[in-house]
Design a protein around this motif. Structure first.
Motif, PDB file in Angstrom:
ATOM      1  N   ILE A 119       0.815  -1.220   0.000  1.00  0.00           N
ATOM      2  CA  ILE A 119       0.000   0.000   0.000  1.00  0.00           C
ATOM      3  C   ILE A 119       0.845   1.265   0.000  1.00  0.00           C
ATOM      4  O   ILE A 119       0.300   2.367  -0.038  1.00  0.00           O
ATOM      5  N   ASN A 120       2.165   1.139   0.039  1.00  0.00           N
ATOM      6  CA  ASN A 120       2.992   2.335   0.180  1.00  0.00           C
ATOM      7  C   ASN A 120       3.135   3.081  -1.141  1.00  0.00           C
ATOM      8  O   ASN A 120       2.574   2.699  -2.160  1.00  0.00           O
ATOM      9  N   GLY A 121       3.925   4.161  -1.124  1.00  0.00           N
ATOM     10  CA  GLY A 121       4.077   5.015  -2.299  1.00  0.00           C
ATOM     11  C   GLY A 121       5.121   4.564  -3.289  1.00  0.00           C
ATOM     12  O   GLY A 121       5.461   5.318  -4.204  1.00  0.00           O
ATOM     13  N   LEU A 122       5.669   3.339  -3.132  1.00  0.00           N
ATOM     14  CA  LEU A 122       6.556   2.662  -4.076  1.00  0.00           C
ATOM     15  C   LEU A 122       7.957   3.248  -4.187  1.00  0.00           C
ATOM     16  O   LEU A 122       8.781   2.703  -4.924  1.00  0.00           O
ATOM     17  N   LEU A 123       8.268   4.358  -3.518  1.00  0.00           N
ATOM     18  CA  LEU A 123       9.602   4.944  -3.672  1.00  0.00           C
ATOM     19  C   LEU A 123      10.660   3.982  -3.122  1.00  0.00           C
ATOM     20  O   LEU A 123      10.516   3.453  -2.021  1.00  0.00           O
ATOM     21  N   TYR A 124      11.708   3.789  -3.898  1.00  0.00           N
ATOM     22  CA  TYR A 124      12.771   2.854  -3.534  1.00  0.00           C
ATOM     23  C   TYR A 124      14.021   3.639  -3.169  1.00  0.00           C
ATOM     24  O   TYR A 124      14.750   4.130  -4.033  1.00  0.00           O
ATOM     25  N   ILE A 125      14.241   3.789  -1.869  1.00  0.00           N
ATOM     26  CA  ILE A 125      15.446   4.454  -1.360  1.00  0.00           C
ATOM     27  C   ILE A 125      15.982   3.576  -0.231  1.00  0.00           C
ATOM     28  O   ILE A 125      15.311   3.355   0.770  1.00  0.00           O
ATOM     29  N   ARG A 126      17.198   3.103  -0.404  1.00  0.00           N
ATOM     30  CA  ARG A 126      17.753   2.153   0.567  1.00  0.00           C
ATOM     31  C   ARG A 126      18.197   2.810   1.866  1.00  0.00           C
ATOM     32  O   ARG A 126      18.298   2.144   2.906  1.00  0.00           O
ATOM     33  N   SER A 212      15.236  12.300  -9.875  1.00  0.00           N
ATOM     34  CA  SER A 212      14.035  11.483 -10.044  1.00  0.00           C
ATOM     35  C   SER A 212      14.134  10.240  -9.170  1.00  0.00           C
ATOM     36  O   SER A 212      15.219   9.693  -8.965  1.00  0.00           O
ATOM     37  N   TYR A 213      12.970   9.775  -8.712  1.00  0.00           N
ATOM     38  CA  TYR A 213      12.941   8.613  -7.828  1.00  0.00           C
ATOM     39  C   TYR A 213      12.838   7.316  -8.615  1.00  0.00           C
ATOM     40  O   TYR A 213      12.261   7.262  -9.704  1.00  0.00           O
ATOM     41  N   GLN A 214      13.411   6.269  -8.026  1.00  0.00           N
ATOM     42  CA  GLN A 214      13.169   4.917  -8.500  1.00  0.00           C
ATOM     43  C   GLN A 214      11.992   4.332  -7.728  1.00  0.00           C
ATOM     44  O   GLN A 214      11.702   4.750  -6.603  1.00  0.00           O
ATOM     45  N   LEU A 215      11.307   3.377  -8.351  1.00  0.00           N
ATOM     46  CA  LEU A 215      10.104   2.806  -7.758  1.00  0.00           C
ATOM     47  C   LEU A 215      10.140   1.284  -7.820  1.00  0.00           C
ATOM     48  O   LEU A 215      10.816   0.697  -8.670  1.00  0.00           O
ATOM     49  N   THR A 216       9.378   0.656  -6.928  1.00  0.00           N
ATOM     50  CA  THR A 216       9.297  -0.808  -6.913  1.00  0.00           C
ATOM     51  C   THR A 216       8.225  -1.255  -7.899  1.00  0.00           C
ATOM     52  O   THR A 216       7.076  -1.530  -7.532  1.00  0.00           O
ATOM     53  N   LEU A 217       8.620  -1.312  -9.166  1.00  0.00           N
ATOM     54  CA  LEU A 217       7.740  -1.707 -10.265  1.00  0.00           C
ATOM     55  C   LEU A 217       8.350  -2.889 -11.001  1.00  0.00           C
ATOM     56  O   LEU A 217       9.576  -3.008 -11.103  1.00  0.00           O
ATOM     57  N   ARG A 218       7.482  -3.739 -11.533  1.00  0.00           N
ATOM     58  CA  ARG A 218       7.904  -4.795 -12.447  1.00  0.00           C
ATOM     59  C   ARG A 218       6.890  -4.842 -13.580  1.00  0.00           C
ATOM     60  O   ARG A 218       5.721  -5.184 -13.358  1.00  0.00           O
ATOM     61  N   GLY A 219       7.321  -4.474 -14.770  1.00  0.00           N
ATOM     62  CA  GLY A 219       6.392  -4.426 -15.888  1.00  0.00           C
ATOM     63  C   GLY A 219       5.335  -3.362 -15.655  1.00  0.00           C
ATOM     64  O   GLY A 219       5.635  -2.213 -15.339  1.00  0.00           O
ATOM     65  N   HIS A 220       4.074  -3.749 -15.767  1.00  0.00           N
ATOM     66  CA  HIS A 220       2.975  -2.820 -15.574  1.00  0.00           C
ATOM     67  C   HIS A 220       2.646  -2.578 -14.101  1.00  0.00           C
ATOM     68  O   HIS A 220       1.927  -1.627 -13.785  1.00  0.00           O
ATOM     69  N   TRP A 221       3.133  -3.432 -13.196  1.00  0.00           N
ATOM     70  CA  TRP A 221       2.517  -3.533 -11.879  1.00  0.00           C
ATOM     71  C   TRP A 221       3.460  -3.158 -10.741  1.00  0.00           C
ATOM     72  O   TRP A 221       4.689  -3.220 -10.875  1.00  0.00           O
ATOM     73  N   ARG A 222       2.846  -2.834  -9.602  1.00  0.00           N
ATOM     74  CA  ARG A 222       3.576  -2.708  -8.337  1.00  0.00           C
ATOM     75  C   ARG A 222       4.267  -4.031  -8.055  1.00  0.00           C
ATOM     76  O   ARG A 222       3.727  -5.111  -8.309  1.00  0.00           O
ATOM     77  N   CYS A 223       5.447  -3.966  -7.473  1.00  0.00           N
ATOM     78  CA  CYS A 223       6.142  -5.170  -7.022  1.00  0.00           C
ATOM     79  C   CYS A 223       6.282  -5.095  -5.503  1.00  0.00           C
ATOM     80  O   CYS A 223       7.228  -4.504  -4.977  1.00  0.00           O
ATOM     81  N   SER A 224       5.310  -5.658  -4.799  1.00  0.00           N
ATOM     82  CA  SER A 224       5.365  -5.682  -3.339  1.00  0.00           C
ATOM     83  C   SER A 224       6.307  -6.793  -2.883  1.00  0.00           C
ATOM     84  O   SER A 224       6.784  -7.605  -3.689  1.00  0.00           O
TER      85      SER A 224
END
Length: 426
Positions: A119-126, A212-224
């Motif tokens: 449910i999060n905003g998908l931003l990928y920051i380690r 710009s931010y990176q996001l947890t995406l794979r293809g079309h979809w969120r990658c939880s």
């Protein structure tokens, strides 16, 4: 500095927005696994994957929520709809207090497989390299940045070129930003003109600056975490995944955790762990479960009639979170997503961009661009502010976008010194 006190009402019958019924008198016979993992969030999904990779280990994963089958949980921009939806998110209210204007602020936590990563905003920051190195200097051997980087690379499936910072053969889908907006570009340019440096990768060599931010995406979809680590191994015969399993306590015998008790389908179930019980229920519900199990401040436990297995005053203490201050401006030109979502032709264009190009506004998360910078209060050159920028405006996720052409920029305090606590009330 704000002081945030978190007193959660953790009564199994009445505290949760979607209450679980108390189990009936019927108790299922205890079954034994090698490992029992409590919580199928970001940590629990990885643990279930890694532990069950040994076919000799029997692993049980317990999740109080359900399966993440809703379309909006999959569509990247869908987090706007799901993060405050009680079907997918626990809505924990904080205690009203003077420092928060006597408001009870809702703290959402994921209520499905994948936990808050669903449910999060998908931003990928380690996180910043120097923070890991601090942990190592404080005695956490093996937690320096050079030590953890190989594990980040191992777990990552980056859709760009592999490098010493990014892996492409792991499980977690990571993507560069797939939407371009002129006002976001203008904001980045303004930041550089104001003296802030640029970065092209917050997870690379320069983990600060604007970009710009990176996001947890794979293809079309969120990658939880569930999409990445759990679903691909769910068919393993040695892995059992139980949803709707609300853990009431860890079973402790002779000072050792030997199992867990949970309610599921109107009955009470007890499981035994031959090796370990692994608690991965997050910053709010891990201390809740520990306290219900008799591990916590002795006075608190005795007040609720809970036998004290370990007097641990720190259990539930040192809780930290960061506040976000958001500025919304009205645009002179109608280039906001507020306008686009009300235009059927632009909506069709968004859908086509997503469907055929895996790009466009439907792939965005909680921020398109932003950055980590130092305020005048920063110490040791460590950034203490996080910026998030979006070419839209809304009061909060789940509400309709504003009727005017809006643009949002927020600042978040990254290094709060204030702390609160979690305590059970029953």
């Amino acid at each position: 500095m704000y002081y945030r006190t978190i007193d959660l009402n953790i009564d199994l019958q009445s505290s949760l927005q979607t209450p679980y019924p108390m189990p009936s008198a019927h108790t299922a016979a205890a079954e034994t696994w090698d490992y029992i993992i409590i919580g199928a969030g970001s940590a629990g999904c990885v643990l279930a994957n890694r532990l069950s990779s040994d076919p000799a280990c029997r692993v049980l994963l317990l999740e109080a929520g359900g399966k993440a089958r809703n379309f909006w949980l999959k569509l990247p921009v869908g987090y706007f709809r799901t993060i405050y939806d009680e079907r997918f998110s626990w809505q924990f209210p904080t205690e009203p207090q003077a420092e928060t204007g006597d408001r009870a602020i809702v703290w959402p936590r994921g209520k499905v497989l994948g936990g808050s990563s669903a449910i999060n905003g998908l931003l990928y920051i380690r996180g910043q390299h120097a923070d890991y190195d601090d942990w190592e200097r404080l005695g956490a051997t093996g937690w320096g940045y050079r030590d953890v980087l190989p594990f980040f690379r191992r777990s990552e499936r980056y859709d760009g070129q592999p490098s010493c910072y990014h892996g492409v053969e792991g499980e977690l889908g990571v993507s560069d930003l797939r939407n371009d907006h002129p006002y976001c570009r203008a904001w980045l340019q303004a930041g550089q003109e104001a003296g802030f440096e640029a970065t092209d990768d917050f997870n690379g060599a320069q983990d600060w600056g604007l970009g710009s931010y990176q996001l947890t995406l794979r293809g079309h979809w969120r990658c939880s975490a569930a999409d990445a680590f759990l679903h691909p191994v769910a068919a393993r015969p040695n892995l059992t995944i139980a949803t709707g399993a609300f853990v009431s306590r860890i079973v402790i015998e002779n000072g050792k955790a030997v199992g867990a008790e949970w309610s599921q389908g109107g009955r009470r179930v007890t499981g035994r762990a031959a090796h370990e019980v692994v608690l991965a229920a997050g910053a709010l519900q891990s201390p809740q479960i520990l306290q219900l199990s008799g591990i916590g401040p002795a006075d608190l436990l005795k007040r609720h009639g809970i036998a004290v297995h370990a007097d641990a005053p720190e259990c539930g203490r040192n809780l930290q979170d960061h506040y976000q201050a958001r500025v919304i401006v009205k645009l002179k030109h109608r280039l906001s997503l507020n306008d686009d979502v009300r235009n059927p032709f632009k909506l069709m264009r968004m859908g086509a961009q997503w469907a055929f190009g895996q790009r466009g506004p439907l792939t965005v998360g909680a921020g398109q661009v932003g950055g980590l910078v130092c305020s005048e209060h920063a110490e040791g050159g460590r950034p203490d502010l996080l910026f998030n920028v979006m070419p839209l405006s809304v009061d909060k996720p789940g509400d309709p976008l504003h009727a005017f052409s809006g643009f949002s920029a927020s600042a978040t305090q990254c290094r709060p010194r204030s702390a609160g606590h979690v305590e059970i009330r029953s």
